[in-house]
Design a protein around this motif. Structure first.
Motif: not given
Lengths: 130, 418
Positions: B333-340
């Protein structure tokens, strides 16, 4: 008579390439992906040729050679590996191998040529004419 | 060949060598105990000085017991380099104290007792530091001088005419001896470096030759018209493509390793969404795991600061590990998201996870996962290179692993267009 070959190799692509080539050339080929399986196989069958890779999981090539002591005299053992660490080469030579082939420099065709020469019966020497 | 730039510190080789050296040191200290008995105890028998016999007997017994404890400790903490150094340091201190006590008790200027200091100086040479050997020689000199001076004070009179040559001569002798020991140790270190270099070269040539030997076998077969089946021919060609990618990737990792610390490329704004999708599908295809990839991205426009080539190498390393160390058919599973101000990329596999020992070695150069060395297509540089790349762009890398799998998180700085 069909010559029997044991190919001890963990990389599936190489297993298929050399295995298919040897089959097409008329050899009966068994494959072992690690040294432990190879030891089981040599315990069950008698091989004309054993081709051993050095870097193997479970029991590696050198460990296999150390444990494969009761070899039938007609079984020729070759190292077929790209691992050329000098210590390992020296160790393998002391364990009674017939030859050391580097995979990158030995195509399936060249391997078949070599094995055909190795497994050909030696012609009987004729007595000198009196 | 100048191998002085070839680092072995922080590697398993170093901890194994130090453990072996410590084992040699312990054997040396058995000799020391025997020398202690012969040098100190036997003359006391002949002079009927029973108190001395008791004193030296106790000293020998104490050394024997402590040596035994060090032996057990060394066996249990082989991989702990700091513990090994502390162990050796403690032994050296003990040797100097014991030698000084004997000198003080025996009194006088005595070459036999001065010879006892040779043991800690030699033992210090088993540490890899020239400075420490000289420090031990200086401490031994101070210990010896203090002992003979205190002995004279205890007897009520200091005969400087007798003491002065000994005070000057023996410490200088210790320094000369320490120089000899460091010279011998340097040649030992080169031997260790050569061994490490040879092993690394053998692994390097093996891993680089593997794609080449696969390619040459396939080309040989195609040249001979084998196989004659068009589907199998296409399969061989796709293997050629994948092996070529593997070779390029290995070379990339080697070049990245060689490039440090002169790591100076221009930072740009990289479209991470597109990069991640491309890298994910390429590595999955090379591993034959196209159907196992599960990728989740919030948008097509996630951007990070960095260099697309280097970030591609970093992501490829992480994904290759996920595919290599998890069973076929299990999801990656590959995930990418913004955080600050950051973008977090996570890659999660359902493999067996890492042991504590494996986690400690994760970012060390040239270290492959245990039990997997023979099948793994790499040089043990992947995570080392990935971490260096990520940190060079002010990011970080975290790994969480248990028996259900491993999750690698890359925290990258958000890219902002100027």
């Amino acid at each position: 008579m069909t010559k029997r070959v044991l190919l001890i190799e963990d990389f599936p692509v190489i297993q298929n390439l050399y295995g298919d080539a040897l089959n097409n050339a008329g050899f009966a080929v068994d494959i072992a992906a690690d040294g432990k399986t190879a030891l089981d196989k040599v315990g069950q069958y008698q091989y004309d040729v054993v081709l051993v890779d050095l870097l193997l999981p479970n029991v590696n090539g050198i460990q296999f050679l150390e444990q494969f002591t009761n070899r039938p005299p007609q079984t020729s053992v070759f190292i077929l590996s790209d691992f050329t660490d000098p210590k390992s080469v020296e160790q393998a030579k002391k364990l009674g191998i017939k030859g050391y082939m580097i995979k990158a420099e030995t195509t399936p065709s060249q391997l078949i040529e070599k094995l055909k020469l190795t497994t050909e019966p030696t012609p009987a020497t004729e007595p000198a004419a009196s | 060949m100048d191998l002085s730039r070839f680092e072995i510190s922080g590697s398993d080789l170093e901890s194994n060598v130090i453990s072996l050296q410590n084992a040699k040191l312990i054997r040396l200290r058995w000799v020391y105990v025997s020398v202690l008995a012969v040098v100190a105890v036997l003359p006391a028998f002949f002079t009927n000085r029973l108190s001395s016999v008791t004193f030296f007997g106790v000293a020998a017994l104490l050394t024997f017991l402590i040596n035994g404890c060090f032996y057990v400790f060394n066996k249990k903490h082989k991989q702990n380099v700091s513990a090994q150094h502390i162990l050796v340091g403690a032994q050296l201190l003990l040797d100097i104290i014991l030698a000084s006590l004997i000198t003080f008790n025996q009194g006088g200027i005595d070459a036999r007792t001065a010879a006892l200091y040779a043991i800690p100086v030699t033992a210090a040479g088993l540490l890899f530091s020239e400075l420490i050997v000289h420090c031990v020689a200086v401490c031994s000199g101070i210990g010896y001088v203090l002992s003979i001076v205190l002995y004279s004070v205890r007897n009520g009179a200091i005969d400087w005419q007798e003491l002065l040559p000994a005070i000057i001569f023996y410490p200088i002798l210790f320094i000369i001896y320490s120089t000899l020991v460091t010279y011998l140790i340097k040649s030992n270190i080169n031997e260790v470096r050569e061994q490490a270099y040879d092993s690394f070269l053998a692994l390097l040539t093996h891993q680089l030759k593997r794609p080449a030997s696969t390619a040459s076998s396939i080309i040989d077969q195609l040249e001979h018209g084998i196989p004659d089946n068009i589907d199998k021919q296409k399969h061989y060609i796709s293997i050629l493509k994948s092996e070529n990618q593997t070779l390029l990737h290995l070379l990339n990792n080697l070049l990245e390793t060689a490039a440090f610390p002169s790591f100076s490329d221009k930072q740009e704004v990289v479209n991470l969404s597109r990069l991640l999708q491309r890298v994910a599908y390429n590595t999955a295809e090379a591993s034959g795991r196209e159907t196992d990839v599960k990728i989740k991205l919030p948008s097509d426009h996630l951007s990070v600061a960095g260099n697309s080539g280097r970030l591609s190498t970093a992501l490829t390393n992480v994904l290759n590990n996920a595919f290599q160390y998890s069973p076929a058919g299990s999801p990656v599973k590959i995930d990418a998201h913004e955080s600050g101000g950051s973008v977090i990329v996570s890659v999660e596999d359902a493999g067996k996870g890492l042991t504590e020992e494996a986690k400690n070695k994760l970012f060390k150069k040239y270290t492959l996962h245990e039990n997997q060395e023979a099948g793994v297509r790499g040089l043990g540089l992947g995570l080392y290179v990935t971490k260096k790349i990520v940190q060079a762009y002010d990011g970080n890398l975290h790994i969480v692993s248990n028996k259900d799998g491993t999750k690698v998180m890359l925290i990258l700085k958000k890219g902002t267009k100027k």
